[in-house]
Design a protein around this motif. Structure first.
Motif, PDB file in Angstrom:
ATOM      1  N   LEU A 126      19.096  60.677  47.701  1.00 16.84           N
ATOM      2  CA  LEU A 126      18.451  60.912  46.409  1.00 16.84           C
ATOM      3  C   LEU A 126      17.699  62.233  46.423  1.00 16.84           C
ATOM      4  N   THR A 127      18.006  63.091  45.469  1.00 16.39           N
ATOM      5  CA  THR A 127      17.396  64.423  45.436  1.00 16.39           C
ATOM      6  C   THR A 127      16.748  64.772  44.106  1.00 16.39           C
ATOM      7  N   GLY A 128      16.874  63.907  43.113  1.00  8.75           N
ATOM      8  CA  GLY A 128      16.310  64.223  41.801  1.00  8.75           C
ATOM      9  C   GLY A 128      16.165  62.989  40.948  1.00  8.75           C
ATOM     10  N   GLN A 129      16.044  63.218  39.639  1.00 13.66           N
ATOM     11  CA  GLN A 129      15.843  62.130  38.693  1.00 13.66           C
ATOM     12  C   GLN A 129      16.947  62.176  37.625  1.00 13.66           C
ATOM     13  N   PRO A 130      18.120  61.680  37.973  1.00 13.55           N
ATOM     14  CA  PRO A 130      19.265  61.719  37.058  1.00 13.55           C
ATOM     15  C   PRO A 130      19.206  60.591  36.039  1.00 13.55           C
ATOM     16  N   THR A 131      20.099  60.634  35.088  1.00  9.52           N
ATOM     17  CA  THR A 131      20.289  59.488  34.201  1.00  9.52           C
ATOM     18  C   THR A 131      21.209  58.496  34.905  1.00  9.52           C
ATOM     19  N   ALA A 132      21.185  57.262  34.441  1.00  8.70           N
ATOM     20  CA  ALA A 132      22.089  56.260  35.003  1.00  8.70           C
ATOM     21  C   ALA A 132      23.544  56.677  34.792  1.00  8.70           C
ATOM     22  N   ALA A 133      23.814  57.295  33.665  1.00 14.78           N
ATOM     23  CA  ALA A 133      25.182  57.740  33.377  1.00 14.78           C
ATOM     24  C   ALA A 133      25.636  58.788  34.389  1.00 14.78           C
ATOM     25  N   GLU A 134      24.729  59.669  34.807  1.00 15.51           N
ATOM     26  CA  GLU A 134      25.085  60.685  35.799  1.00 15.51           C
ATOM     27  C   GLU A 134      25.366  60.046  37.160  1.00 15.51           C
ATOM     28  N   VAL A 135      24.575  59.031  37.506  1.00 13.82           N
ATOM     29  CA  VAL A 135      24.817  58.326  38.766  1.00 13.82           C
ATOM     30  C   VAL A 135      26.185  57.645  38.729  1.00 13.82           C
ATOM     31  N   LEU A 136      26.493  56.988  37.613  1.00 12.12           N
ATOM     32  CA  LEU A 136      27.793  56.308  37.483  1.00 12.12           C
ATOM     33  C   LEU A 136      28.940  57.311  37.509  1.00 12.12           C
ATOM     34  N   ALA A 137      28.742  58.482  36.900  1.00  7.28           N
ATOM     35  CA  ALA A 137      29.787  59.502  36.918  1.00  7.28           C
ATOM     36  C   ALA A 137      30.082  59.950  38.348  1.00  7.28           C
ATOM     37  N   GLY A 138      29.040  60.023  39.174  1.00  6.13           N
ATOM     38  CA  GLY A 138      29.254  60.360  40.573  1.00  6.13           C
ATOM     39  C   GLY A 138      30.036  59.280  41.296  1.00  6.13           C
ATOM     40  N   PHE A 139      29.675  58.025  41.068  1.00  4.54           N
ATOM     41  CA  PHE A 139      30.388  56.924  41.712  1.00  4.54           C
ATOM     42  C   PHE A 139      31.842  56.847  41.246  1.00  4.54           C
ATOM     43  N   ALA A 140      32.118  57.302  40.029  1.00  3.34           N
ATOM     44  CA  ALA A 140      33.484  57.227  39.493  1.00  3.34           C
ATOM     45  C   ALA A 140      34.468  58.030  40.320  1.00  3.34           C
ATOM     46  N   THR A 141      33.977  59.018  41.066  1.00  5.96           N
ATOM     47  CA  THR A 141      34.880  59.839  41.871  1.00  5.96           C
ATOM     48  C   THR A 141      35.305  59.143  43.164  1.00  5.96           C
ATOM     49  N   TYR A 142      34.878  57.882  43.355  1.00  5.07           N
ATOM     50  CA  TYR A 142      35.300  57.149  44.560  1.00  5.07           C
ATOM     51  C   TYR A 142      36.818  57.080  44.655  1.00  5.07           C
ATOM     52  N   ARG A 143      37.497  57.088  43.524  1.00  2.00           N
ATOM     53  CA  ARG A 143      38.961  56.993  43.521  1.00  2.00           C
ATOM     54  C   ARG A 143      39.584  58.183  44.248  1.00  2.00           C
ATOM     55  N   ASP A 144      38.957  59.360  44.125  1.00  2.00           N
ATOM     56  CA  ASP A 144      39.481  60.546  44.795  1.00  2.00           C
ATOM     57  C   ASP A 144      39.424  60.377  46.311  1.00  2.00           C
TER      58      ASP A 144
END
Length: 308
Positions: free
Chosen positions: A279-297
């Motif tokens: 954790l390095t900042g204060q993102p929105t929940a949507a930004e956190v989910l967008a990061g997790f979405a790249t798990y497919r890659d």
């Protein structure tokens, strides 16, 4: 998204719950033992306002003294309810009869077998790396593999999943998704107080400790078999190994209460898992989910490399 936002008391209120669900995950309201039934109703209404599915987490040990918590949940009828830490068996059938999917967190294979016998719908393999309360017995990956070999029920993995690589790993092992809390601690929608946010952002993966010090100080009623993983601080270091004394030491209790009100990093219990270093900042929940979405890659890359 195969992401369930773990129910974190005093962190995941209605706003964070709704934000996670709106972004494609499943948000979970964290109903701590000290909240009122009206708090559950109010925050549940916020979580439900957008019309997306959401869940609520309850602590089984507190339901005996707070049956009104279960009544409020049955009124709200969320999609999922997590019942963990204590005897949850009396509550499984009433929830299922209301059309609610029931999950429980298991820290050992024995816990998972008890969950199967109790008739739950989903098991969360909660590893020792996870923040908040649970067992400190087995790490996430060994536990996940063992539980998957034990049951055909859907299994979520919780503990140490700080980003898409971790999510890809548990999905590849056979989990249906990640049970993720720490990654959402500093989201703008979370109820985390500002001093705690800054301490969490500063922390690295070695800064957490596991124990019952904070429970002894709080006197909330947590069973001793379920300690908690939180950020190490001076209060913990002072009282580690003196938990029985702490349970009756009023001055220390008052010190902890005052620290909790202000989220003083030196005194308060700031629960977080070993993934906190990410954790390095204060993102929105949507930004956190967008990061997790790249798990497919990552999952695709691993599979392709393995086929060469």
């Amino acid at each position: 998204m195969p992401v369930v936002g773990a129910p974190m008391a005093y962190v995941s209120g209605g706003e964070l719950t709704a934000a996670i669900s709106a972004a494609g995950g499943l948000g979970m309201l964290g109903a701590g033992s000290a909240v009122t039934a009206d708090w559950i109703r109010t925050e549940g209404a916020i979580a439900a306002a957008a019309g997306t599915p959401y869940g609520i987490g309850l602590m089984a040990w507190s339901l005996k003294d707070h049956p009104e918590h279960l009544e409020a949940v049955l009124e709200l009828r969320p999609a999922l309810v997590s019942l963990s830490f204590g005897d949850y068996t009396p509550y499984v059938a009433p929830l299922q009869e209301a059309g609610i999917v029931v999950a429980t967190q298991a820290g050992t294979v024995a816990d998972a077998r008890e969950a199967v016998d109790a008739g739950v719908d989903v098991i969360v393999a909660r590893g020792a790396e996870a923040g908040g309360h649970g067992r400190n017995a087995v790490a996430t990956l060994p536990l996940l593999q063992a539980i998957l070999d034990t049951t055909d029920l859907p299994v979520l993995a919780g503990g140490g999943i700080s980003g898409p690589r971790g999510l890809a790993a548990v999905m590849a092992a056979g989990a249906v998704g990640g049970w993720i809390g720490t990654a959402f601690l500093t989201c703008v929608e979370a109820q985390t107080k500002e001093p705690a946010r800054q301490r969490i952002i500063e922390a690295d993966e070695t800064d957490t400790v596991y124990g019952t010090v904070f429970d002894a100080a709080s006197r909330a009623g947590w069973p001793d078999e379920f300690g908690g993983r939180a950020l190490r601080n001076a209060f913990f270091d002072t009282w580690e190994g003196r938990e029985e004394e702490l349970k009756t030491e009023d001055s220390a209790h008052d010190l902890w209460v005052e620290g909790s009100k202000t989220a003083d990093p030196a005194r308060a219990s700031i629960y977080a898992g070993q993934g906190v270093g990410a954790l390095t900042g204060q993102p929105t929940a949507a930004e956190v989910l967008a990061g997790f979405a790249t798990y497919r890659d990552y999952l695709s890359a691993a599979l392709n490399d393995g086929s060469k």
